[in-house]
Enzyme design. Structure first.
Site, short mmCIF file in Angstrom:
data_model
loop_
_atom_site.label_atom_id
_atom_site.label_comp_id
_atom_site.label_asym_id
_atom_site.label_seq_id
_atom_site.Cartn_x
_atom_site.Cartn_y
_atom_site.Cartn_z
N ASP A 1 3.10 -0.70 12.04
CA ASP A 1 1.78 -1.21 11.64
C ASP A 1 1.57 -2.67 12.04
O ASP A 1 0.45 -3.18 11.99
CB ASP A 1 1.59 -1.06 10.13
CG ASP A 1 1.51 0.41 9.72
OD1 ASP A 1 1.18 1.25 10.58
OD2 ASP A 1 1.78 0.72 8.55
N LYS B 1 0.83 -1.21 0.00
CA LYS B 1 0.00 0.00 0.00
C LYS B 1 0.86 1.27 0.00
O LYS B 1 0.61 2.20 -0.76
CB LYS B 1 -0.90 -0.06 1.25
CG LYS B 1 -1.89 1.06 1.39
CD LYS B 1 -3.06 0.62 2.26
CE LYS B 1 -2.82 0.80 3.76
NZ LYS B 1 -2.95 2.18 4.21
C1 S3P Z 1 2.88 5.09 6.20
C2 S3P Z 1 3.62 5.51 7.27
C3 S3P Z 1 3.29 5.15 8.65
C4 S3P Z 1 2.35 3.97 8.71
C5 S3P Z 1 1.21 4.11 7.74
C6 S3P Z 1 1.72 4.22 6.33
C7 S3P Z 1 3.29 5.55 4.86
O1 S3P Z 1 2.64 6.25 9.28
O2 S3P Z 1 1.88 3.78 10.02
O3 S3P Z 1 0.34 3.01 7.82
O4 S3P Z 1 2.85 4.97 3.85
O5 S3P Z 1 4.08 6.50 4.78
P1 S3P Z 1 3.47 7.45 9.95
O6 S3P Z 1 4.12 8.22 8.87
O7 S3P Z 1 2.43 8.26 10.67
O8 S3P Z 1 4.44 6.81 10.88
#
Ligand code: S3P
Length: 434
Positions: A316, A22
């Site tokens: 996550d 994703k």
């Molecule tokens: C993500 C970064 C993370 C993660 C999120 C997806 C991303 O969040 O928890 O599910 O794709 O950059 P944070 O940037 O808030 O740590």
């Protein structure tokens, strides 16, 4: 509401192929949408969050079509080709889409308002808005709906106060439109997919230790094709399921093996999990990412400590690691986990409530430095229970796995939220039941 009744599984056997990652998929769309020409994205994950990203770029005038079940083609006229949308943009619940858009749209020549779903409207945006304002962005207010008046931005040097790939990425996207350079310094390394994707698109990016330097102002060059490897965060549910359900053996194919995402693999191995990376380091040049297959066998687990430094690499995966810890023998301590409070739901609250219902003893405490710590006293078994998803995909999938490994029947109140990242998760997991 989509409730799910689950009976324990005897064992899991077989192989799974996962949809594309994703995080990587969002970034592939963002950069394809601002680089001249056509880019084909292979193994694109059609989950709610990634669909939200596609919808938004269509509203911004980018041509996007689906050409095969898992392939999309994006056509763009370059860095300055986005068009003012005809209406406010509704991002639904996709936090990555929202935060990355703040950076990208801050540098456009038009004004736009971003709206979000109920849960996302309560999540912190100031961590992104603050550095963007330092760059000259005009963004108000602090929570959605947020209006962005496009402005000429300037490069800054920014030390990230939180380990967040979304904040880092928003700054870098804004930095593409500055005349000089932008520098981001990370205290703790977060996932580096944006940096890799920028390299793939031939941006002027340099990485030295924890410092990322980006030279803005020039057009990107599309690689024409991007192969998105399977999502390691989705893989984690299968890794834990195959570890905790006796006599299981599962192969998870073509998973992204980016070091900045492998924390759960290392944590499970430390717990005594039998987890092997097969065909390691198979580098996918068309994604600038490594990938490989993971083999997992059922094993007895023991409690471990997971420290603050490791958290960004498994942020996550903490909910599913909490399930593994509940079935391990002995105490597991998770430190520096404050960010869990501001995910799709407060994951400390959701996971402790559910696991306690399954009979697990868990303590949440404050440390001397005022950060939070979770202590799980593993007792080697879980009881079936009536559980809640709290509208959060990762809490829901964690509880599906816990219910597979529990004694007796369980019920989860609503699993429709799983569509956010992995619509076929339940079917995939059931296909391994033997
Ligand atoms: C993500 C970064 C993370 C993660 C999120 C997806 C991303 O969040 O928890 O599910 O794709 O950059 P944070 O940037 O808030 O740590």
């Amino acid at each position: 509401m989509k409730p799910l009744n689950i009976l324990p599984a005897l064992k899991l056997k077989g192989a799974v192929i996962l949809p594309g990652d994703k995080s990587i998929a969002h970034r592939a769309v963002f950069l394809s949408a601002i680089s001249c020409g056509k880019t084909i994205l292979y193994n694109f994950p059609f989950n709610d969050d990634c669909l939200a990203t596609l919808d938004i770029f269509r509203e911004l005038g980018v041509k996007i079509s689906k050409i095969k079940p898992q392939r999309i083609i994006i056509s763009s006229k370059g860095l300055n080709s986005l068009k003012p949308p005809k209406r406010d943009l509704f991002i639904k619940e996709s936090g990555t889409t929202f935060r990355l858009l703040l950076g990208l749209l801050a540098a456009q020549k038009f004004t736009v308002t971003l709206k979000a779903g109920r849960a996302l409207s309560l999540r912190p945006m100031l961590r992104v808005i603050n550095p963007l304002k330092q760059m000259g962005a005009d963004i108000t207010p602090e929570y959605p709906p947020i209006t962005i008046k496009g402005a000429q931005l300037k490069g800054i040097d920014y030390k990230l106060p939180v380990a967040s790939a979304q904040v880092k990425s928003a700054i870098l996207l804004a930095g593409l439109y500055t005349k000089k350079r932008t520098r981001v310094i990370e205290l703790q390394k977060s996932r580096d997919h944006t940096e890799r994707m920028l390299k793939l698109f031939k941006a002027g990016i340099k990485i030295s230790g924890n410092t990322i330097t980006l030279k803005g102002g020039s057009e990107l060059k599309t690689p024409r094709r991007i192969d998105i490897p399977g999502d390691i965060s989705s893989a984690a549910f299968f890794m834990v399921a195959a570890t905790i359900i006796p006599r299981s053996e599962v192969v998870i194919k073509n998973v992204n093996l980016n070091q900045s995402r492998l924390g759960a693999v290392y944590a499970l191995a430390r717990m005594g999990g039998c987890i092997k990376i097969l065909k390691a380091n198979r580098y996918i040049p068309r994604a600038q990412e490594p990938s490989g297959d993971i083999l997992v066998r059922a094993s007895r687990l023991k409690g471990i400590r997971i420290g603050k430094k490791e958290i960004p690499s498994l942020i996550d995966e903490l909910p599913i690691i909490m399930v593994a810890a509940s079935l391990a023998k002995g105490k597991t301590v998770l430190s520096g986990i404050g960010e869990l409070r501001v995910k799709e739901t407060d994951r400390i609250a959701s996971m402790t409530e559910n696991l306690r219902k399954m009979g697990v003893s868990i303590k949440v405490t404050k440390t001397r430095s005022n950060s939070e710590e979770i202590i799980i006293y593993g007792r080697g078994e879980l009881n079936g229970a009536s559980l809640k998803s709290f509208g959060d995909h990762r809490s829901a999938m964690s509880m599906v796995v816990a219910a597979f490994a529990a004694k007796g029947k369980s019920r989860i109140d609503d699993v429709s939220c799983i569509n956010k990242s992995f619509p076929d998760f339940v079917d995939n997991l059931y296909s391994l039941r033997k």
